[in-house]
Scaffold this active site. Structure first.
Site, PDB file in Angstrom:
ATOM      1  N   VAL A   1      -3.407   1.368   7.161  1.00  0.00           N
ATOM      2  CA  VAL A   1      -2.516   2.128   6.277  1.00  0.00           C
ATOM      3  C   VAL A   1      -3.077   2.242   4.869  1.00  0.00           C
ATOM      4  O   VAL A   1      -4.020   1.564   4.513  1.00  0.00           O
ATOM      5  CB  VAL A   1      -1.119   1.492   6.137  1.00  0.00           C
TER       6      VAL A   1
ATOM      7  N   GLU B   1      -3.513   5.540   2.682  1.00  0.00           N
ATOM      8  CA  GLU B   1      -3.463   6.936   2.266  1.00  0.00           C
ATOM      9  C   GLU B   1      -2.268   7.707   2.818  1.00  0.00           C
ATOM     10  O   GLU B   1      -1.716   8.587   2.153  1.00  0.00           O
ATOM     11  CB  GLU B   1      -4.771   7.602   2.680  1.00  0.00           C
TER      12      GLU B   1
ATOM     13  N   GLN C   1       0.827  -1.208   0.000  1.00  0.00           N
ATOM     14  CA  GLN C   1       0.000   0.000   0.000  1.00  0.00           C
ATOM     15  C   GLN C   1       0.864   1.261   0.000  1.00  0.00           C
ATOM     16  O   GLN C   1       0.597   2.213  -0.734  1.00  0.00           O
ATOM     17  CB  GLN C   1      -0.911   0.021   1.238  1.00  0.00           C
TER      18      GLN C   1
HETATM   19 MO1  MOS Z   1     -10.318   6.628   0.163  1.00  0.00          MO
HETATM   20  S1  MOS Z   1     -10.281   8.459  -0.757  1.00  0.00           S
HETATM   21  O1  MOS Z   1     -11.150   7.016   1.568  1.00  0.00           O
HETATM   22  O2  MOS Z   1     -11.071   5.562  -0.847  1.00  0.00           O
END
Ligand code: MOS
Length: 743
Positions: A701, A703, A636
């Site tokens: 995790v 973003e 990710q």
């Molecule tokens: Mo994310 S922008 O909360 O899919």
């Protein structure tokens, strides 16, 4: 009853669904082919503002195989969702074909349904619209905005403190419209069985999707079921339903046949959201020792003509640093564009680009190391809400990152670092992202065939949620992963969280752990009461559940498998439920400031002779609580870093100023970072469990890996070239003024 075969929590665990994906057997929504299915193709507006005077569908209706042309005149009642209903979040306020007004290029004006996809495509091309067109408002810059601004977080007296600050930065930073480009197109397959509607959808939230569809279509909630077995990612674009979902459902109802509607990539540039443009003025005032005394963040973002979409750029501003005087304002600027939508790290990602770029400029003004500037201003509590942090290791992220990157070798002068004839630029920035534990219900069931199933109505959007579920069940029961069946992605399951905000892992683990524990308790009780059970008559407290077997604590062998007990009892399955308490209801967490932190260190290579700029190396250190699966989590973060390279150097959606059409609305024209653009990436997790985040201390995790990357890139670019770029993405033409330095 606690022995666990352990260690699977925190162990890099390959995806249990990997074989299904690599063999092409994982069923994505558009893979569902239903007997008798018809195909729908939308017709889109070719103007951005005006009215449809006439819509001529006669030629299309006569085309071979055409079954139905749906539009404003015949769609029948569709409803808006209830305003303020948090359980029914929609992407657009307006329902499909609600009126004959066109508010953005690409708005759906009709839907052609035919026996085959090719027939529907051919007929859609001959639907003729005659418009009363107006000049659209699609101006890129938002600086024409003169209206009111909404006041956000506030403390102290910013104006006074800024006026008297010894060192100041006052700059405006711009991020462009960026379009979500998940590999899987949005799609909707609608199937009615009398009054019952099943929708195979591309959604990050089956539970919410179901409520919205029931409200939109005006049907009882119990008549709707939404399924998303696999999702080819979403990045926020698939969080909530879009108008095409109701369109497919209405078409299927009218025809009495299943209908599939799959968007094209081109449509995805105009009808299913994007990160809006932001223009953010950052003012920082500090004393000469680097201590912040004043901080303001005033931002604008564009929205559509009907939707009030606030990007929330100041999400991280009020708590990341300690500063006594703070002010936040914002405003929305209407444009003839589709509705914006959350995109990976909404608010915080563009917001931290601006704030962290400002911090880097402040460090240069102060002639202070940018890492040190951040440490000097580290916050001890959340000064916005005046509450403690649950767990904050921001300074450690900065220190570990600096060490791993070799930051102490950085020389400050522009173009002063070189390698293999290339100029190197080094930059860094901080990162943060909010954490929340959403309510969740999970069921765990032991089956007489020796398998265990775990179920909850959340989704795996490509992030590894199937595996997370199995890891928790394995950790609790000891049943091997290949005997655990994970069932998710279906609104008929117990309610699970939306796959958004990097919140699923932190939300589901508790419910699954509790359900596992409860199911094991039931198994133990059953094993002591069944005729023929080797454990008959034993007390539950003398027993334990280990490696999928039940045994007396003082006895190593002769223990029955749970399946043997179930067979003796003539029971096929024994299940139990577990629930996650949301952070806002848990006394441990409700008065805590919950966030993850990170530090991004970036190296760029600059070849001024040929104006070539590459991000060559990134070190990222993440404090996201306990990491349940370091393999999926690192994946990710690395993916987010690559997205950050795109945000820094490539991504931007450009609209034709005459028509409002995206000029670069295709994979060929919209530049994203590819493998060739990917730097060497070093991902480190601090792995400090968050004491208030449930049994495992995981905040989740995803973003956070994107936050700060763009600001670190622009700092590295400045270091290499001397050019301060304050509008993303950094383009070669921004750097042509750079002094050509001799290698
Ligand atoms: Mo994310 S922008 O909360 O899919």
């Amino acid at each position: 009853m606690s022995t666990t075969p352990a260690g699977i929590i925190g162990r890099p665990t390959p995806r249990i669904d990997g074989p299904l994906k690599t063999t092409g057997t994982a069923k994505y929504s558009a893979d569902f082919h239903i007997e008798g299915m018809a195909y729908a193709v939308p017709v889109i507006a070719s103007i951005a503002s005006g009215k449809i005077r006439t819509l001529d569908t006669s030629a299309a209706e006569k085309m071979p195989g055409v079954l139905l042309v749906l539009h404003h005149g015949n769609i029948g009642p569709l409803y808006r969702t209830v305003p303020g209903d948090g359980d029914a979040t929609n992407s657009e306020v307006r329902s499909a074909f609600e009126d004959d007004v066109v508010r953005h290029w690409g708005q759906y004006i009709a839907l052609v349904v035919a026996e085959t996809f090719e027939q529907a495509t051919a007929a859609a091309a001959v639907v003729k619209a005659d418009y009363e067109a107006e000049k659209p408002s699609v101006r890129e810059s938002l600086d024409d905005y003169t209206g009111e601004r909404k006041k956000g977080s506030h403390r102290g007296d910013f104006d006074k403190a800024f006026a008297s600050a010894q060192v100041k930065v006052d700059q405006t930073y711009v991020t462009p419209i960026e379009t979500h480009n998940p590999i899987e197109m949005h799609g909707s397959v609608a199937v009615w069985d009398r009054e019952q509607l099943t929708m195979f959808e591309t959604t990050q939230g089956v539970v919410n999707h179901r409520v919205v569809m029931a409200q939109t279509l005006g049907v009882p909630i119990e008549n709707v079921r939404v399924v998303t077995r696999f999702l080819g990612s979403g990045f926020g674009g698939k969080l909530f339903p879009w108008p095409h979902c109701a369109m497919s459902a209405v078409a299927a109802r009218k025809l009495g046949r299943p209908v599939k509607l799959s968007l094209t990539r081109k449509m995805m540039f105009s009808s299913v959201g994007y990160r809006p443009r932001t223009e953010q003025r950052i003012r920082l005032g500090a004393s000469s020792d680097g201590k912040l005394v004043a901080l303001s963040h005033d931002y604008l973002n564009n929205t559509s003509m009907l939707d009030d979409f606030d990007e929330g750029c100041a999400e991280a501003t009020p708590y990341l640093y300690s500063v006594a005087n703070l002010s936040v304002t914002s405003a929305l600027v209407r444009r003839n564009l589709g509705a914006p939508m959350y995109m990976r790290g909404p608010g915080a990602v563009p917001g931290l680009y601006a704030m962290e770029a400002g911090m880097n400029e402040l460090a240069d003004e102060l002639k202070m190391d940018p890492v040190k500037l951040r440490i000097v201003n580290d916050a001890e509590k959340d000064e916005d809400k005046n509450i403690p942090f649950s767990s904050r290791h921001y300074q450690e992220c900065l220190e570990v990152g600096a060490k791993k990157f070799g930051w102490e070798k950085r020389t400050a002068g522009t173009g002063s670092m070189k390698r293999d004839g290339k100029i190197l630029g080094w930059g860094m920035a901080g990162a943060s992202w909010v954490a929340t534990r959403l309510p969740c219900t999970a069921h765990v069931e032991f089956h007489s065939n020796g398998r265990v199933s775990v179920r909850s109505g959340t989704q795996d959007i490509g992030t590894g949620t199937y595996t997370t579920f199995a890891q928790v069940v394995h950790e609790k029961t000891g049943v091997p992963l290949d005997r655990i069946d994970v069932v998710l992605g279906d609104s008929s399951l117990p309610d699970g969280p939306m796959s958004g905000g990097s919140m699923v892992t932190g939300s589901v683990c508790d419910a699954i752990a509790k359900a596992s524990t409860e199911a094991m308790k039931k198994m133990l009780a059953l094993s002591t009461g069944i005729d023929g059970s080797p454990l008959k008559g034993a007390k539950a407290e003398e027993l334990e559940f280990a490696d999928g077997r039940i045994r007396k604590k003082d006895q190593a062998a002769g223990d029955p498998e749970f399946a043997e007990i179930l067979k003796l009892a003539r029971i096929d399955g024994l299940s139990a439920e577990g629930k996650t308490v949301p952070t806002w209801e848990d006394p441990q967490s409700k008065d805590k400031s919950l966030h993850s932190y990170g530090a991004q260190f970036v190296e760029v290579e600059w070849e001024p002779e040929i104006a070539r700029l590459r991000v060559s190396r990134v070190v990222t250190v993440i404090d996201a609580g306990r990491i349940i699966n370091p393999k999926a989590a690192a994946n990710q973060i690395a993916g987010a870093v690559v997205m950050g390279v795109g945000m820094g150097l490539l991504e931007e959606t450009v609209h034709d100023q005459r028509t409002g059409q995206p000029i670069n609305g295709s994979m060929a024209d919209y530049l994203m970072a590819t493998c060739a653009d990917s730097p060497d990436i070093d991902v480190t997790f601090l792995d400090h469990p968050d004491p208030v985040m449930g049994e495992y201390g995981a905040r989740g995790v995803g973003e956070i890996g994107l936050a700060g990357v763009a600001a670190a890139i622009t700092a590295a670019v400045h270091h290499a070239t001397g050019m301060r770029v304050r509008e993303l993405p950094v383009k070669i033409e921004n750097l042509l003024g750079a002094k050509v330095l001799q290698a």
